[in-house]
Enzyme design. Structure first.
Site, PDB file in Angstrom:
ATOM      1  CD  GLU A 110      -3.157  -0.890   1.924  1.00 53.91           C
ATOM      2  OE1 GLU A 110      -3.307   0.185   2.540  1.00 53.91           O
ATOM      3  OE2 GLU A 110      -4.050  -1.744   1.814  1.00 53.91           O
ATOM      4  CB  CYS A 157       2.376   7.577   3.137  1.00 54.50           C
ATOM      5  SG  CYS A 157       2.717   6.488   4.529  1.00 54.50           S
ATOM      6  CB  CYS A 164       4.739  -4.475  10.067  1.00 55.51           C
ATOM      7  SG  CYS A 164       5.989  -3.720  11.131  1.00 55.51           S
ATOM      8  CB  CYS A 168       2.499  -1.122  16.932  1.00 58.85           C
ATOM      9  SG  CYS A 168       4.248  -0.774  16.637  1.00 58.85           S
ATOM     10  CB  CYS A 171      -0.314  -0.770  13.894  1.00 64.33           C
ATOM     11  SG  CYS A 171       0.101  -0.789  12.148  1.00 64.33           S
ATOM     12  CB  CYS A 389      -1.223   7.213  11.048  1.00 56.25           C
ATOM     13  SG  CYS A 389      -0.147   8.454  10.381  1.00 56.25           S
TER      14      CYS A 389
END
Ligand code: SF4
Length: 399
Positions: A110, A157, A164, A168, A171, A389
C-alpha cells in the site's frame, strides 16, 4: 524475548524478495554490471537511467534513445523494467488516494498520495496557525493541491515491507505479520508509479516522502537505504524532503547515524514511559525509550533539523495530562532539537482501542506547548478509505 508471541529475533530476518531480472532499482555501476554482457558504454547507461527514473517507462522497448536492436536484445535476454503497477485505487473525500501496488510476484503493497501534504513534518496542522506549519523553505501556501506557482504539492507515504513484524497493538498492518521485505526497486518504484499517475515531477513539483507506510524501514535497512539513494540520486527528490519513521530499532538508528545521505528521522514514541509503551509496543522490551534516545543522540543533525517524536493518542491509554508532563521530561532529557507530532488514533476493525476525545487531544497539545515543547496535531488523512496512519493492511474495498 517475544513480540506478541513471536520471537523478537525473528523480526530481524524477514524473507527477502524473490530474485528477478528487474532493472528498476539499479543505477550507475549496478546497471552496468547487470547488463555487462552487452558491453554498454557509460552514455548508454545514462540513457537507460533517464528512461527508467525520469520518463518512468514500463517496457524496455520504450527506451527510445537506444537503437531498436539493442532494446530487442536486452528484452530477449529476459530483462524487464520492473516498475511496480498500481492495481487498485481508493479515493477519499479529502482527496487522499490509497493504492494497492503490485510487484512482479503479484504481492501488493500500500502507498498513499496526500495532495496537500501529510500534516506531519512540514505540512499542514490542525488549526495550528504555527510558523512550523510551513515547509523548510518557507513556501507553505495553503491547502491548494496546485499552488499559485502551478506546482503540485503532495506527500507520498511509502511502504518498506509487506506486512510488519513489530506488532504495535494499535496498528492494523501488524495484523498481517511480516510477509516479505521489499527490494529497493519496489520501495522507490511505489514513488515512481504514483508520480507517473499524477504526472508530477520532483524538479518542478514539491513532493515530500514519508516512509511511514507498511513495515519497519530499519528492519529492511539495506533495501530501504538503497531506495533512498536512488530517490535522492537519479529520481532527484532531495533528502530534506524525506522523513523515515522507526519504532525504535536501535541497531538501525546507529547505522543511520553514519549515513551521508539520509532522510529526516521520526521516532514512533506513542507512550510517556516504558511501562505504557511495552503494553502497546512490545518492541520496547528489546530497546527501552532511553536506549532509543541514546541512539538518536548519535545522529548528527543538520542545521535547523529536528527529530520528530510521533505520538498516537489512544483514548484513556496515553492521553492523560500526566502523560503529557512525562513526555515533556522525556523530550528535555533527550537534549537534541525535537518536536512532537500528535496523531489521534485511527480506528480499525479488531483493534481494541478507542479514539481520544477531541478535547483531550487539544489539552495534551496545550500542555506540551505550555512547557515549551513544540507540538502539532496531524490532520487525519483518508480515514474513510483506510489510508490514515496505522490503517494500511493490504486490502481491497472490504475489510
Ligand atoms: S506502527 Fe509501523 S512498526 Fe508498528 S506494527 Fe504498524 S507498520 Fe509496523
Amino acid at each position: 524475548m517475544t513480540t506478541g508471541g513471536r520471537q523478537l529475533t525473528s523480526i530481524l530476518d524477514a524473507p527477502g524478495a524473490p530474485p528477478d531480472c528487474d532493472l528498476f532499482g539499479l543505477w550507475n555501476e549496478e546497471l552496468s554490471e547487470r547488463l555487462s554482457d552487452f558491453g554498454l558504454l557509460k552514455y548508454r547507461i545514462r540513457q537507460l537511467e533517464t528512461a527508467l527514473y525520469r520518463q518512468k517507462v514500463s517496457d524496455i522497448r520504450q527506451v527510445t534513445t537506444w537503437p531498436k536492436e539493442l532494446r530487442e536484445q536486452v528484452a530477449a535476454a529476459g530483462f524487464r523494467v520492473g516498475l511496480p503497477e498500481i492495481v487498485e485505487t481508493f479515493r477519499s473525500v479529502d482527496g487522499t488516494e490509497r493504492y494497492l501496488i503490485a510487484g512482479q510476484d503479484g504481492q501488493t503493497v500500500e502507498t498513499v498520495w496526500m495532495p496537500e501534504g501529510d500534516g506531519g513534518d512540514n505540512g499542514d496542522f490542525q488549526g495550528s496557525g504555527d510558523q512550523d506549519a510551513g515547509d523548510e523553505d518557507g513556501a507553505y501556501d495553503s491547502d491548494a493541491v496546485v499552488s499559485k506557482k502551478n506546482r503540485t504539492r503532495a506527500t507520498i507515504c511509502v511502504s518498506s515491507q509487506i506486512g510488519c513484524a513489530v506488532h504495535c497493538q494499535f496498528c492494523l498492518t501488524a495484523k498481517l505479520g511480516i510477509i516479505r521485505n521489499l527490494t529497493a526497486g519496489e520501495i522507490a518504484g511505489q514513488v515512481a508509479a504514483v508520480l507517473k499517475k499524477h504526472e508530477a515531477e520532483p524538479g518542478r513539483d514539491r513532493i515530500n516522502l514519508v516512509f511511514m507506510g507498511m513495515g519497519e524501514p530499519f528492519l529492511n535497512y539495506d533495501a530501504f537505504m538503497a531506495a533512498v539513494r536512488l530517490l535522492a540520486g537519479p529520481m532527484e527528490i532531495p533528502e530534506s524532503r524525506m522523513t523515515v519513521s522507526t519504532s525504535g530499532i536501535v541497531p538501525g538508528i546507529l547505522r543511520f547515524a553514519q549515513e551521508k545521505v539520509r532522510p529526516k528521522l521520526a521516532i514512533s514514541l506513542n507512550a510517556p514511559n516504558d511501562a505504557v509503551r511495552e503494553a502497546i509496543m512490545p518492541v520496547t522490551r528489546k530497546w527501552s525509550i532511553a536506549e532509543v534516545i541514546d541512539a538518536v543522540r548519535q545522529v548528527p543533525l543538520r542545521q535547523r533539523e529536528r527529530v520528530t517524536f510521533e505520538y498516537v493518542l489512544l483514548g484513556g491509554v496515553n492521553d492523560r495530562p500526566e502523560h503529557a508532563d512525562e513526555v515533556v521530561k522525556l523530550v528535555r532529557r533527550a537534549q537534541f532539537p525535537a518536536k512532537v507530532n500528535l496523531i489521534a488514533w485511527n480506528p480499525g476493525p479488531g483493534v481494541p482501542f478507542t479514539m481520544p476525545d477531541a478535547g483531550d487531544v487539544a489539552r495534551f497539545q496545550a500542555r506540551l506547548r505550555e512547557q515549551r515543547v513544540p507540538a502539532f496535531v496531524r490532520r487525519p488523512r483518508g480515514r474513510d478509505i483506510y489510508a490514515a496512519c496505522g490503517q494500511l493492511k493490504k486490502t481491497g474495498s472490504g475489510r
